[in-house]
Write an enzyme that holds these catalytic residues in place. Structure first.
Site, PDB file in Angstrom:
ATOM      1  N   TYR A  52      -9.180  -2.575   0.894  1.00  0.00           N
ATOM      2  CA  TYR A  52      -8.963  -1.879   2.167  1.00  0.00           C
ATOM      3  C   TYR A  52     -10.276  -1.294   2.706  1.00  0.00           C
ATOM      4  CZ  TYR A  52      -3.987  -1.693   0.625  1.00  0.00           C
ATOM      5  OH  TYR A  52      -2.722  -1.968   0.169  1.00  0.00           O
ATOM      6  N   HIS A 106      -3.342  -6.069  -8.068  1.00  0.00           N
ATOM      7  CA  HIS A 106      -2.962  -6.126  -6.655  1.00  0.00           C
ATOM      8  C   HIS A 106      -2.398  -7.509  -6.283  1.00  0.00           C
ATOM      9  CE1 HIS A 106      -4.439  -5.014  -2.292  1.00  0.00           C
ATOM     10  NE2 HIS A 106      -3.158  -5.304  -2.329  1.00  0.00           N
TER      11      HIS A 106
END
Ligand code: SF4
Ligand code: SF4
Length: 338
Positions: A52, A106
């Site tokens: 991110y 993830h």
């Protein structure tokens, strides 16, 4: 703010956590105010990711100074031991802290990725070592394909939490995974609690999730006002009234079937189009107001939606009967623009 124990981690976390995607689009100064306010209102769970962009750094700029008040979760797409070890170091540096409470694998989405991560030289080995060294405290997994996450929890008892899209739209398909999480006492972190921004009435949508006793919800937040209104929901997460449930159900029905659940049944596309990824990025573009980021991520895809030759194979496999070809063309028109 109400708190819950996050499965076998034993961590006492706020029922409303902080989803760290949208903070990418605000200034550093605004991020400080948002994160400070969240902590002040009792939100203690912050979820970010290596992927991110500056989210780890923005959250860390506040959390490092109030370390004992915060439970920090981040994640990496690394699948090898070496790459994960490097990412853990990067996360610690970006966040500016000397330990991370929860580090997650993830977006583990298939057998290959899980086998790689669990192999002796895989990402999980690096997480275990980091845990021994005190660099991280707990290990979790995130993903979008619920059947597969059920399998992952069955396969490894080292996974202490599971994060997946859980919301009123994706209720029925979440049940088996919720049951598996309960069986193995994995903490449940509900990402996309508003179904990627599709559910407009945050109060009932978040309280719907919190009716599940083991779950916490992590809506993304990028204004102080959102923090305040979400925190109010966490102060008093009452079960829905009959009328609220009825209205929420109506809203869900109103979304129709033109909504990608990222089940991946449509994959593989013979041309290599990553259909659910295109729709995920298009959702960030249209619902999260993250146009630049979505276009940048789209630009990194090896195969663009425009490579679709309209064979229609994906539409035959989609259980939601989505008009994938039409949706891809619309997404490409938005995401391809510079
Ligand atoms: S219609 Fe397009 S996206 Fe779907 S399988 Fe065929 S080439 Fe792939
Ligand atoms: S397009 Fe359909 S089959 Fe493909 S991931 Fe989305 S919901 Fe699943």
């Amino acid at each position: 703010m109400k708190y819950r124990i996050l499965g076998k981690t034993g961590l006492k976390v706020s029922v409303i956590g902080f989803g760290g995607i949208p903070i990418q689009r605000v200034s550093e100064q605004a991020a400080v105010q948002i994160v400070e306010r969240a902590l002040d209102l009792g939100i203690n769970f912050f979820d970010t990711a290596r992927g991110y962009t500056d989210s780890e750094a923005k959250l860390g700029s506040v959390l490092k100074g109030r370390r004992t008040e915060a439970i920090i979760a981040t994640k990496s797409m690394a699948r090898t031991k070496e790459a994960m070890a490097a990412d853990i170091k990067k996360s610690l540096a970006e966040l500016g802290v000397d330990y991370i409470d929860l580090y997650q694998l993830h977006n583990v989405k298939d057998e290959n990725a899980l086998n790689q991560a669990l192999a002796p030289d895989g990402a999980l080995a690096a997480l275990q070592e980091a845990k021994k060294e005190g660099l991280i405290r707990h290990i979790g997994i995130t993903g979008h394909i619920k059947d597969f996450l059920v399998k992952a929890l069955k396969t490894s008892d080292l996974l202490e939490t599971v994060q997946f899209p859980f919301n009123a739209v994706e209720d029925a398909e979440s049940r088996e995974l919720l049951e598996m999480a309960r069986k193995v006492n994995a903490g449940v972190i509900a990402m996309k609690p508003l179904a990627g921004g599709a559910l407009k009435n945050a109060g009932p949508a978040l309280r719907f999730i919190l009716e599940h006793p083991a779950a916490i919800a992590i809506p993304g937040m990028d204004t102080v006002e959102q923090v305040e209104s979400n925190a109010r929901i966490g102060d008093n997460p009452e079960p829905l009234t009959g009328l609220e449930r009825e209205l929420l159900n109506k809203e869900v029905v109103g979304l129709g079937t033109a909504f990608c659940r990222r089940c991946e049944y449509c994959q593989p596309c013979p041309e290599g189009v990553e259909i659910p990824m295109v729709f995920l990025l298009d959702g960030y573009f249209t619902r999260y107001n993250l146009q630049n980021w979505a276009r940048q991520r789209y630009g990194e895809l090896k195969v663009k939606a425009s490579s679709c030759v309209e064979c229609g194979q994906c539409e035959e496999k989609c259980p939601y009967e989505l008009p994938i070809r039409k949706m891809l063309a619309e997404a490409a028109a938005r995401l391809d623009k510079q």
